[in-house]
Design an enzyme around this catalytic site. Structure first.
Site, PDB file in Angstrom:
ATOM      1  N   ARG A  37       0.818  -1.215   0.000  1.00 28.78           N
ATOM      2  CA  ARG A  37       0.000   0.000   0.000  1.00 28.78           C
ATOM      3  C   ARG A  37       0.852   1.265   0.000  1.00 28.78           C
ATOM      4  O   ARG A  37       0.440   2.287  -0.547  1.00 28.78           O
ATOM      5  CB  ARG A  37      -0.950  -0.006   1.190  1.00 28.78           C
ATOM      6  CG  ARG A  37      -2.125  -0.935   0.947  1.00 28.78           C
ATOM      7  CD  ARG A  37      -3.129  -0.891   2.063  1.00 28.78           C
ATOM      8  NE  ARG A  37      -4.382  -1.491   1.638  1.00 28.78           N
ATOM      9  CZ  ARG A  37      -5.290  -1.998   2.451  1.00 28.78           C
ATOM     10  NH1 ARG A  37      -5.109  -1.948   3.753  1.00 28.78           N
ATOM     11  NH2 ARG A  37      -6.402  -2.509   1.985  1.00 28.78           N
ATOM     12  N   GLY A 360      -7.525  -7.636   0.890  1.00 25.45           N
ATOM     13  CA  GLY A 360      -6.308  -7.450   1.677  1.00 25.45           C
ATOM     14  C   GLY A 360      -5.543  -8.749   1.859  1.00 25.45           C
ATOM     15  O   GLY A 360      -4.331  -8.819   1.620  1.00 25.45           O
ATOM     16  N   GLY A 384     -12.603  -4.396   0.810  1.00 23.09           N
ATOM     17  CA  GLY A 384     -14.013  -4.044   0.954  1.00 23.09           C
ATOM     18  C   GLY A 384     -14.470  -3.096  -0.146  1.00 23.09           C
ATOM     19  O   GLY A 384     -15.554  -3.246  -0.707  1.00 23.09           O
TER      20      GLY A 384
HETATM   21  P1  ADP Z   1      -9.661 -11.014   1.612  1.00 20.95           P
HETATM   22  O1  ADP Z   1      -9.061 -10.170   2.717  1.00 20.95           O
HETATM   23  O2  ADP Z   1      -8.696 -11.253   0.497  1.00 20.95           O
HETATM   24  O3  ADP Z   1     -10.994 -10.486   1.151  1.00 20.95           O
HETATM   25  P2  ADP Z   1     -10.881 -12.817   3.496  1.00 20.95           P
HETATM   26  O4  ADP Z   1     -10.624 -11.830   4.577  1.00 20.95           O
HETATM   27  O5  ADP Z   1     -12.261 -13.055   3.092  1.00 20.95           O
HETATM   28  O6  ADP Z   1      -9.964 -12.471   2.229  1.00 20.95           O
HETATM   29  O7  ADP Z   1     -10.330 -14.242   3.958  1.00 20.95           O
HETATM   30  C1  ADP Z   1      -8.994 -14.480   4.280  1.00 20.95           C
HETATM   31  C2  ADP Z   1      -8.869 -15.553   5.320  1.00 20.95           C
HETATM   32  O8  ADP Z   1      -9.619 -16.715   4.971  1.00 20.95           O
HETATM   33  C3  ADP Z   1      -7.447 -16.016   5.475  1.00 20.95           C
HETATM   34  O9  ADP Z   1      -6.958 -15.573   6.723  1.00 20.95           O
HETATM   35  C4  ADP Z   1      -7.524 -17.534   5.392  1.00 20.95           C
HETATM   36  O10 ADP Z   1      -6.759 -18.193   6.377  1.00 20.95           O
HETATM   37  C5  ADP Z   1      -8.987 -17.792   5.615  1.00 20.95           C
HETATM   38  N1  ADP Z   1      -9.418 -19.090   5.071  1.00 20.95           N
HETATM   39  C6  ADP Z   1      -9.331 -19.526   3.801  1.00 20.95           C
HETATM   40  N2  ADP Z   1      -9.769 -20.789   3.690  1.00 20.95           N
HETATM   41  C7  ADP Z   1     -10.148 -21.177   4.911  1.00 20.95           C
HETATM   42  C8  ADP Z   1     -10.685 -22.391   5.464  1.00 20.95           C
HETATM   43  N3  ADP Z   1     -10.893 -23.443   4.704  1.00 20.95           N
HETATM   44  N4  ADP Z   1     -10.950 -22.414   6.778  1.00 20.95           N
HETATM   45  C9  ADP Z   1     -10.714 -21.352   7.553  1.00 20.95           C
HETATM   46  N5  ADP Z   1     -10.215 -20.179   7.102  1.00 20.95           N
HETATM   47  C10 ADP Z   1      -9.935 -20.093   5.817  1.00 20.95           C
END
Ligand code: ADP
Ligand code: MG
Length: 405
Positions: A37, A360, A384
């Site tokens: 960032r 993120g 977001g």
């Molecule tokens: P972003 O920030 O890219 O939008 P999210 O915040 O929605 O993504 O999700 C990220 C988190 O999802 C990561 O910390 C990852 O560990 C978690 N995650 C992915 N797959 C699983 C799973 N099968 N079980 C639990 N957590 C998960």
């Protein structure tokens, strides 16, 4: 009305230009773990420096409680910015107090100062219009114009994002311009095949985007924690994996809509199931229809898509012309459960067309797994914000800059 861009502000030589950036970087023990960032703000800052502006950079960092908290100081970020710009950057120890005013008064043309974390003041995020406005008025005394460039916060109605843009002549910086250009290409007649890959932790975070994108995409691939709510909606047992029971009916609706519209909604055929949520947990691969038929039974947790799914997702992604990816495929923070995320990231780098990573954690994941930023068409700085954009929502921080979807 169109987005007001930097050129609408006229000559900026000698002017005090407040830049609302998004310098909300992940920190571990005071050390920046991903400076993406900070790097993303450089083009706008260099443009302003070269124009002879006196640049006052502001941002939030983390979620302090509306009061100063050294843990969330922007000082290490100011240092990093100085290294990246290759010139000194002054740092003010407060946001709108004596130190900020002194730092701004000392600026010469082309100089840069960073003021302390905006969220050290409760006015920044206040729901009360008057309180927010009052803080924005204090900020306004630090500059002659505002350049809004914190794409990660444009979906927030906050003092520095929304109110300040109405108090000073304001325009978007080049980062926001670039983000919008890319996101526009995803919503306005994307080149087909158009594939969206969604993962991450919760379905409930992404319902809006699923609903809005379903009729627009050719294929929707579901991985990450949210896959288990989809698999459960199809009648599968998912052990102790992440499951949002209250979303099952909604998800069933999506599955039905996808069928009606001929959208390929692709669910995993296998998953990596672990004995516990730990980096060194014992784990096996299981078919999506038999997630509880492992040595761990109903206590097993699905922490990544399986190898067969990873191969299938990668091949769909490679064969697409436009791809948007949000949300890791598994718990990539633990190497044992990062293979699915790695396979999808790798495939994105091979897309002959436009590949966009949003979110993120997704951005952090591709960098942590060692992929260089320039191997993707675009890595969005706003999680977001980019999702809300794709949901077709009105974003207050863009509307005040003249932008209309
Ligand atoms: P972003 O920030 O890219 O939008 P999210 O915040 O929605 O993504 O999700 C990220 C988190 O999802 C990561 O910390 C990852 O560990 C978690 N995650 C992915 N797959 C699983 C799973 N099968 N079980 C639990 N957590 C998960
Ligand atoms: Mg996240």
């Amino acid at each position: 009305m169109a987005l007001r861009t930097l050129d609408t502000l006229g000559s900026l030589a000698g002017k005090r230009v407040i830049v609302r950036a998004d310098l909300n970087v992940p920190l571990k023990d005071g050390v920046i773990t991903d400076d993406g960032r900070v790097r993303a703000t450089l083009p706008t800052l260099n443009t302003l420096i070269n124009a002879g502006a006196r640049v006052v950079v502001c941002s939030h960092l983390g979620r302090p409680d509306g009061a100063p908290d050294p843990k969330y100081s922007l000082e290490p970020v100011a240092q990093r910015l100085s290294e990246l710009l290759g010139k000194p950057v002054a740092f003010a120890r407060d946001t709108v107090g004596e130190s900020a005013h002194e730092a701004v008064a000392a600026l010469e043309d082309g100089d840069v100062a960073v003021i302390e974390n905006l969220r050290f003041h409760s006015g920044e995020t206040a729901k009360d219009d008057a309180e927010r406005r009052a803080f924005a008025e204090q900020l306004a005394t630090l500059g002659d114009v505002l350049v809004s460039d914190g794409f990660g916060v444009v979906h927030r109605k906050q003092a520095s994002v929304y109110d300040l843009a109405q108090l000073l002549p304001s325009a978007a910086g080049t980062l926001i311009e670039k983000e919008l250009e890319v996101l526009d290409r995803l919503t306005e007649s994307p080149q087909r095949p158009y594939t969206v890959v969604l993962g991450g932790s919760k379905v409930s975070d992404k319902l809006g985007v699923i609903e809005h994108l379903l009729p627009r995409v050719d294929r929707l691939l579901i991985g990450g924690g949210m896959m288990f709510t989809f698999l459960a909606a199809e009648g599968n047992k998912v052990g102790s994996s992440l499951l949002e029971q209250d979303q099952i009916e909604t998800v069933k609706g999506y599955i039905a809509t996808a069928k009606e519209r001929g959208v390929d909604l692709v669910l995993p055929v296998d998953a990596v199931v672990a004995a516990s949520f730990a980096a060194d947990a014992e784990h096996v691969v299981a078919p999506a229809t038999a997630l509880e038929d492992t040595p761990f039974g109903a206590s097993g947790l699905g922490l990544d898509i399986g190898p067969q799914t990873a191969e299938q997702f990668a091949s769909v992604v490679r064969g697409s012309t436009t791809v948007f990816w949000n949300g890791p495929m598994g718990v990539f923070e633990m190497p044992a459960f990062a293979a699915g995320t790695r396979a999808v990231a790798e495939a994105l780098t091979e897309v002959d067309g436009l590949s966009v990573v949003g979110g993120g954690d997704s951005a952090a994941a591709v960098r942590q797994l060692g992929f260089a930023d320039d191997r993707f068409g675009h890595i969005s700085t706003g999680g977001g914000a980019s999702l809300e954009f794709l949901e077709g929502k009105k974003l207050p921080g863009l509307e005040v800059l003249g932008w209309q979807q």
